[in-house]
Design a protein around this motif. Sequence first.
Motif, PDB file in Angstrom:
ATOM      1  N   VAL A  85       0.850  -1.191   0.000  1.00 46.72           N
ATOM      2  CA  VAL A  85       0.000   0.000   0.000  1.00 46.72           C
ATOM      3  C   VAL A  85       0.888   1.245   0.000  1.00 46.72           C
ATOM      4  O   VAL A  85       2.084   1.183   0.331  1.00 46.72           O
ATOM      5  N   SER A  86       0.297   2.360  -0.360  1.00 47.61           N
ATOM      6  CA  SER A  86       0.968   3.655  -0.285  1.00 47.61           C
ATOM      7  C   SER A  86       0.283   4.500   0.781  1.00 47.61           C
ATOM      8  O   SER A  86      -0.942   4.473   0.930  1.00 47.61           O
ATOM      9  N   TYR A  87       1.081   5.252   1.497  1.00 45.56           N
ATOM     10  CA  TYR A  87       0.593   6.103   2.585  1.00 45.56           C
ATOM     11  C   TYR A  87      -0.070   7.361   2.035  1.00 45.56           C
ATOM     12  O   TYR A  87       0.474   8.027   1.150  1.00 45.56           O
ATOM     13  N   ILE A  88      -1.257   7.676   2.558  1.00 44.06           N
ATOM     14  CA  ILE A  88      -1.939   8.930   2.217  1.00 44.06           C
ATOM     15  C   ILE A  88      -1.748   9.950   3.326  1.00 44.06           C
ATOM     16  O   ILE A  88      -1.255  11.058   3.096  1.00 44.06           O
ATOM     17  N   GLY A  89      -2.124   9.600   4.532  1.00 46.73           N
ATOM     18  CA  GLY A  89      -2.019  10.522   5.653  1.00 46.73           C
ATOM     19  C   GLY A  89      -2.505   9.868   6.928  1.00 46.73           C
ATOM     20  O   GLY A  89      -2.941   8.717   6.935  1.00 46.73           O
ATOM     21  N   THR A  90      -2.428  10.624   8.017  1.00 42.84           N
ATOM     22  CA  THR A  90      -2.836  10.114   9.325  1.00 42.84           C
ATOM     23  C   THR A  90      -3.848  11.065   9.952  1.00 42.84           C
ATOM     24  O   THR A  90      -3.526  12.229  10.202  1.00 42.84           O
ATOM     25  N   PRO A  91      -5.060  10.603  10.211  1.00 44.27           N
ATOM     26  CA  PRO A  91      -6.048  11.461  10.874  1.00 44.27           C
ATOM     27  C   PRO A  91      -5.615  11.835  12.291  1.00 44.27           C
ATOM     28  O   PRO A  91      -4.959  11.054  12.993  1.00 44.27           O
ATOM     29  N   CYS A  92      -5.987  13.036  12.694  1.00 47.40           N
ATOM     30  CA  CYS A  92      -5.781  13.516  14.057  1.00 47.40           C
ATOM     31  C   CYS A  92      -7.168  13.589  14.707  1.00 47.40           C
ATOM     32  O   CYS A  92      -8.078  14.215  14.153  1.00 47.40           O
ATOM     33  N   TYR A  93      -7.309  12.977  15.859  1.00 47.59           N
ATOM     34  CA  TYR A  93      -8.633  12.824  16.463  1.00 47.59           C
ATOM     35  C   TYR A  93      -8.821  13.709  17.691  1.00 47.59           C
ATOM     36  O   TYR A  93      -7.876  13.937  18.472  1.00 47.59           O
ATOM     37  N   ALA A  94     -10.041  14.173  17.867  1.00 45.39           N
ATOM     38  CA  ALA A  94     -10.430  14.944  19.048  1.00 45.39           C
ATOM     39  C   ALA A  94     -10.918  13.970  20.110  1.00 45.39           C
ATOM     40  O   ALA A  94     -12.117  13.867  20.396  1.00 45.39           O
ATOM     41  N   ALA A  95      -9.995  13.215  20.680  1.00 43.80           N
ATOM     42  CA  ALA A  95     -10.321  12.222  21.705  1.00 43.80           C
ATOM     43  C   ALA A  95      -9.246  12.266  22.778  1.00 43.80           C
ATOM     44  O   ALA A  95      -8.056  12.455  22.474  1.00 43.80           O
ATOM     45  N   ASP A  96      -9.636  12.101  24.021  1.00 44.84           N
ATOM     46  CA  ASP A  96      -8.657  12.025  25.110  1.00 44.84           C
ATOM     47  C   ASP A  96      -7.676  10.899  24.812  1.00 44.84           C
ATOM     48  O   ASP A  96      -8.076   9.785  24.451  1.00 44.84           O
ATOM     49  N   GLY A  97      -6.391  11.189  24.955  1.00 42.87           N
ATOM     50  CA  GLY A  97      -5.355  10.207  24.655  1.00 42.87           C
ATOM     51  C   GLY A  97      -4.671  10.461  23.338  1.00 42.87           C
ATOM     52  O   GLY A  97      -3.597   9.913  23.091  1.00 42.87           O
ATOM     53  N   CYS A  98      -5.259  11.296  22.483  1.00 40.18           N
ATOM     54  CA  CYS A  98      -4.657  11.622  21.184  1.00 40.18           C
ATOM     55  C   CYS A  98      -3.879  12.930  21.281  1.00 40.18           C
ATOM     56  O   CYS A  98      -4.319  13.879  21.933  1.00 40.18           O
ATOM     57  N   VAL A  99      -2.743  12.972  20.601  1.00 40.74           N
ATOM     58  CA  VAL A  99      -1.945  14.190  20.478  1.00 40.74           C
ATOM     59  C   VAL A  99      -1.535  14.302  19.022  1.00 40.74           C
ATOM     60  O   VAL A  99      -0.703  13.518  18.546  1.00 40.74           O
ATOM     61  N   GLY A 100      -2.127  15.237  18.281  1.00 43.12           N
ATOM     62  CA  GLY A 100      -1.833  15.345  16.863  1.00 43.12           C
ATOM     63  C   GLY A 100      -2.120  14.020  16.170  1.00 43.12           C
ATOM     64  O   GLY A 100      -3.146  13.384  16.413  1.00 43.12           O
ATOM     65  N   PRO A 101      -1.193  13.539  15.307  1.00 43.61           N
ATOM     66  CA  PRO A 101      -1.413  12.283  14.592  1.00 43.61           C
ATOM     67  C   PRO A 101      -1.013  11.045  15.400  1.00 43.61           C
ATOM     68  O   PRO A 101      -0.619  10.023  14.837  1.00 43.61           O
ATOM     69  N   ARG A 102      -1.101  11.146  16.709  1.00 44.51           N
ATOM     70  CA  ARG A 102      -0.749  10.031  17.588  1.00 44.51           C
ATOM     71  C   ARG A 102      -1.920   9.705  18.506  1.00 44.51           C
ATOM     72  O   ARG A 102      -2.748  10.558  18.819  1.00 44.51           O
ATOM     73  N   TYR A 103      -1.928   8.461  18.939  1.00 41.83           N
ATOM     74  CA  TYR A 103      -2.985   7.996  19.838  1.00 41.83           C
ATOM     75  C   TYR A 103      -2.391   7.010  20.821  1.00 41.83           C
ATOM     76  O   TYR A 103      -1.207   6.683  20.771  1.00 41.83           O
ATOM     77  N   ARG A 104      -3.192   6.535  21.726  1.00 46.34           N
ATOM     78  CA  ARG A 104      -2.720   5.539  22.692  1.00 46.34           C
ATOM     79  C   ARG A 104      -3.860   4.582  23.012  1.00 46.34           C
ATOM     80  O   ARG A 104      -5.002   4.781  22.604  1.00 46.34           O
ATOM     81  N   SER A 105      -3.518   3.564  23.761  1.00 45.67           N
ATOM     82  CA  SER A 105      -4.516   2.606  24.240  1.00 45.67           C
ATOM     83  C   SER A 105      -4.761   2.825  25.728  1.00 45.67           C
ATOM     84  O   SER A 105      -3.867   3.268  26.461  1.00 45.67           O
ATOM     85  N   TRP A 106      -5.953   2.516  26.150  1.00 45.83           N
ATOM     86  CA  TRP A 106      -6.274   2.454  27.573  1.00 45.83           C
ATOM     87  C   TRP A 106      -6.376   0.991  27.988  1.00 45.83           C
ATOM     88  O   TRP A 106      -7.048   0.208  27.319  1.00 45.83           O
ATOM     89  N   LEU A 107      -5.706   0.625  29.064  1.00 42.34           N
ATOM     90  CA  LEU A 107      -5.940  -0.687  29.666  1.00 42.34           C
ATOM     91  C   LEU A 107      -7.159  -0.542  30.559  1.00 42.34           C
ATOM     92  O   LEU A 107      -7.160   0.273  31.492  1.00 42.34           O
ATOM     93  N   VAL A 108      -8.212  -1.295  30.255  1.00 45.87           N
ATOM     94  CA  VAL A 108      -9.471  -1.104  30.967  1.00 45.87           C
ATOM     95  C   VAL A 108      -9.869  -2.379  31.710  1.00 45.87           C
ATOM     96  O   VAL A 108      -9.595  -3.500  31.249  1.00 45.87           O
ATOM     97  N   VAL A 109     -10.517  -2.178  32.847  1.00 49.13           N
ATOM     98  CA  VAL A 109     -10.988  -3.266  33.695  1.00 49.13           C
ATOM     99  C   VAL A 109     -12.375  -2.892  34.197  1.00 49.13           C
ATOM    100  O   VAL A 109     -12.825  -1.758  34.039  1.00 49.13           O
ATOM    101  N   HIS A 110     -13.061  -3.846  34.800  1.00 49.43           N
ATOM    102  CA  HIS A 110     -14.368  -3.538  35.387  1.00 49.43           C
ATOM    103  C   HIS A 110     -14.185  -2.546  36.531  1.00 49.43           C
ATOM    104  O   HIS A 110     -13.190  -2.595  37.268  1.00 49.43           O
ATOM    105  N   ARG A 111     -15.121  -1.658  36.680  1.00 50.71           N
ATOM    106  CA  ARG A 111     -14.977  -0.607  37.697  1.00 50.71           C
ATOM    107  C   ARG A 111     -14.896  -1.167  39.111  1.00 50.71           C
ATOM    108  O   ARG A 111     -14.328  -0.534  40.020  1.00 50.71           O
ATOM    109  N   ASP A 112     -15.424  -2.380  39.324  1.00 49.75           N
ATOM    110  CA  ASP A 112     -15.396  -2.988  40.653  1.00 49.75           C
ATOM    111  C   ASP A 112     -14.242  -3.971  40.830  1.00 49.75           C
ATOM    112  O   ASP A 112     -14.139  -4.615  41.887  1.00 49.75           O
TER     113      ASP A 112
END
Length: 282
Positions: A85-112
């Motif tokens: 494939v050829s690269y077009i671009g990288t979206p930047c998201y308005a979501a907590d954890g995103c910084v410009g064209p970067r993102y991260r994962s949250w390790l999530v567990v049950h609240r209890d």
Amino acid sequence: MSVTGDGFDPARRLACLPMYDIPEIARGTDRLWSGLAARLSARGVSRVPLRLTRVTDPRPVWLDNNLLMAQTCGYPFVTSLAMRVSYIGTPCYAADGCVGPRYRSWLVVHRDAFGRSLEEFRGRRAAVNSWDSLSGCKVLEMMLPRGETLDIFFSSVTISGAHASSIDQVSRGVADIASIDCVTWALLARHRPAVIESLRILDAGPLLPALPLVTAATTPAADLEALRGAIKDLLADDCSDCFDDTLIRDVSFDSERDYGEITARLSQVGVDGSGGGRRGKN
């Protein structure tokens, strides 16, 4: 419509935006593509598909020589899709954890759930959306103690098939922990708040290049430039209806080199960056 990897045929070009296309935003994703398609046609691109291709497994679409545009995961981008494939671009998201064209994962567990660190979830059950998912599997492998594998650290690893399914398994107590893309988490917090409220974030993964937009390596150079130009046109036109539902606020076109960081990080923790990895048991 058939999806194959045979020769380039502009008469049956494909577009697919599967990575965050939950049912609640399907209309928004369609509006985004409609806006891009109109601007691509205006730029002289031929046979622009009017509708998105929606498939359960996007891998054949990513490898199709007639792919005009798709979004893929960063890990396949640097492994199985390299040179395909050829690269077009990288979206930047308005979501907590995103910084410009970067993102991260949250390790999530049950609240209890008992435990405030990943180490306290040793011997418990993990849900992984896919073995080749950067955010759902590879990040989890990066965060394990060096030399440990998923099947050593956890009592079981279940392949859920999607981040939303991993979240559902943790919410229902079928699994104890999952690594979730922060954009998916933000979308589900907006559209399925009851499920998200049943969970809590245990830890944050590293900031990594977000999911790239790609086209087939066989796409003519002029069409590749038109794709980038059409995205810029859409952004410049302030088409809020096209972007709000998907949380996209911008697109970076010069982040391709950043994806080498993925294989470098995986190598540092002993995970094969060629498409394999430290796998747990199904």
